[in-house]
Write an enzyme that holds these catalytic residues in place. Structure first.
Site, PDB file in Angstrom:
ATOM      1  N   CYS A  75       0.841  -1.203   0.000  1.00  0.00           N
ATOM      2  CA  CYS A  75       0.000   0.000   0.000  1.00  0.00           C
ATOM      3  C   CYS A  75       0.877   1.255   0.000  1.00  0.00           C
ATOM      4  O   CYS A  75       0.542   2.266  -0.619  1.00  0.00           O
ATOM      5  CB  CYS A  75      -0.919   0.020   1.226  1.00  0.00           C
ATOM      6  SG  CYS A  75      -2.349  -1.078   1.118  1.00  0.00           S
ATOM      7  N   CYS A 156      -8.004  -2.494  -4.582  1.00  0.00           N
ATOM      8  CA  CYS A 156      -7.246  -3.290  -5.545  1.00  0.00           C
ATOM      9  C   CYS A 156      -7.857  -4.693  -5.652  1.00  0.00           C
ATOM     10  O   CYS A 156      -8.432  -5.213  -4.693  1.00  0.00           O
ATOM     11  CB  CYS A 156      -5.798  -3.418  -5.088  1.00  0.00           C
ATOM     12  SG  CYS A 156      -4.908  -1.865  -5.068  1.00  0.00           S
ATOM     13  N   CYS A 159      -7.128  -7.471  -3.067  1.00  0.00           N
ATOM     14  CA  CYS A 159      -7.508  -7.124  -1.685  1.00  0.00           C
ATOM     15  C   CYS A 159      -8.982  -6.768  -1.551  1.00  0.00           C
ATOM     16  O   CYS A 159      -9.391  -6.108  -0.592  1.00  0.00           O
ATOM     17  CB  CYS A 159      -6.632  -5.977  -1.197  1.00  0.00           C
ATOM     18  SG  CYS A 159      -4.879  -6.391  -1.254  1.00  0.00           S
ATOM     19  N   CYS A 184      -5.773   1.475   4.364  1.00  0.00           N
ATOM     20  CA  CYS A 184      -4.535   1.424   3.582  1.00  0.00           C
ATOM     21  C   CYS A 184      -3.591   2.538   3.985  1.00  0.00           C
ATOM     22  O   CYS A 184      -2.446   2.551   3.574  1.00  0.00           O
ATOM     23  CB  CYS A 184      -4.838   1.514   2.098  1.00  0.00           C
ATOM     24  SG  CYS A 184      -5.721   2.997   1.647  1.00  0.00           S
TER      25      CYS A 184
HETATM   26  S1  SF4 Z   1      -4.739  -2.716  -1.516  1.00  0.00           S
HETATM   27 FE1  SF4 Z   1      -3.571  -4.650  -1.794  1.00  0.00          FE
HETATM   28  S2  SF4 Z   1      -2.726  -4.640  -3.893  1.00  0.00           S
HETATM   29 FE2  SF4 Z   1      -3.470  -2.554  -3.386  1.00  0.00          FE
HETATM   30  S3  SF4 Z   1      -1.695  -1.482  -2.711  1.00  0.00           S
HETATM   31 FE3  SF4 Z   1      -2.648  -2.299  -0.852  1.00  0.00          FE
HETATM   32  S4  SF4 Z   1      -1.776  -4.354  -0.532  1.00  0.00           S
HETATM   33 FE4  SF4 Z   1      -1.198  -3.695  -2.596  1.00  0.00          FE
END
Ligand code: SF4
Length: 197
Positions: A75, A156, A159, A184
């Site tokens: 993130c 994303c 996730c 995040c």
């Molecule tokens: S939501 Fe998941 S894929 Fe997106 S930046 Fe964060 S950890 Fe990475």
């Protein structure tokens, strides 16, 4: 929603988004749909290519599932660093945060300041899910089709999962983690983040 309100009222506010490189194709496609619908350019901020490539090479595509530290690192490079670039020359920003989205967002104020002292306006703070969909239907707002597949909160692709009837709005985000860790970092005050560790 925020984009629709800004465009509808011709407000002199730039529209910007984060393209993490891990979005569903439906989410990425929404950027172009919005540009077409409102005849405006969306500023798109992406992770630095070499950082993302290095992270994946070192930790794999599924690093986010292996530890909280790796998830936050992902993130960090895909969201927080691009957001810092997005806001670098700006004195204020507007978000779509809503109090109803989660317990952690239950006290979101209309007017706030981020850790850098920028004015942060949460214009939809008291909007309900019903308010949002009423506005979408009334004004023909382009929306992410994944919402029609039981994904009320979309981030994303690795996730985000669909939720079941009765689950909280954000239950499909980082579903393998403790509830308290499920942000995040885009909207977390550093003081609160430190206290929560
Ligand atoms: S939501 Fe998941 S894929 Fe997106 S930046 Fe964060 S950890 Fe990475």
């Amino acid at each position: 929603m925020i984009t629709d309100l800004i465009a509808r009222h011709a407000l002199p506010i730039a529209i910007a988004t984060l393209e993490t490189g891990k979005l569903h194709r439906e989410t990425a496609a929404l950027i172009g749909r919005i540009e077409q619908r409102y005849a405006l350019a969306v500023e798109v901020y992406r992770p630095r290519g070499e950082q993302a490539v290095h992270f994946v090479r070192e930790n794999g595509e599924d690093a986010m599932y292996r530890s909280l530290a790796l998830r936050k690192a992902c993130c960090g490079l895909r969201k927080l660093e691009p957001l810092a670039r997005m806001l670098a020359e700006r004195s204020a920003w507007v978000t779509g945060l809503r109090r109803e989205q989660s317990d952690a967002r239950g006290e979101v104020p209309f007017r706030d300041h981020d850790d850098a002292g920028r004015l942060k306006l949460n214009a939809l703070a008291d909007w309900t899910w019903g308010d949002v969909w009423h506005h979408v239907a009334t004004h023909d707002v382009p929306y992410n089709p994944l919402h029609d597949h039981f994904m009320p909160s979309i981030g994303c692709a690795p996730c985000t999962r669909a939720i079941a009837v009765g689950e909280p709005f954000r239950a499909g985000r980082w579903w393998w983690e403790d509830e308290a860790a499920k942000e995040c970092g885009l909207h977390v005050h550093q003081e609160a983040a430190t206290a929560a560790r």
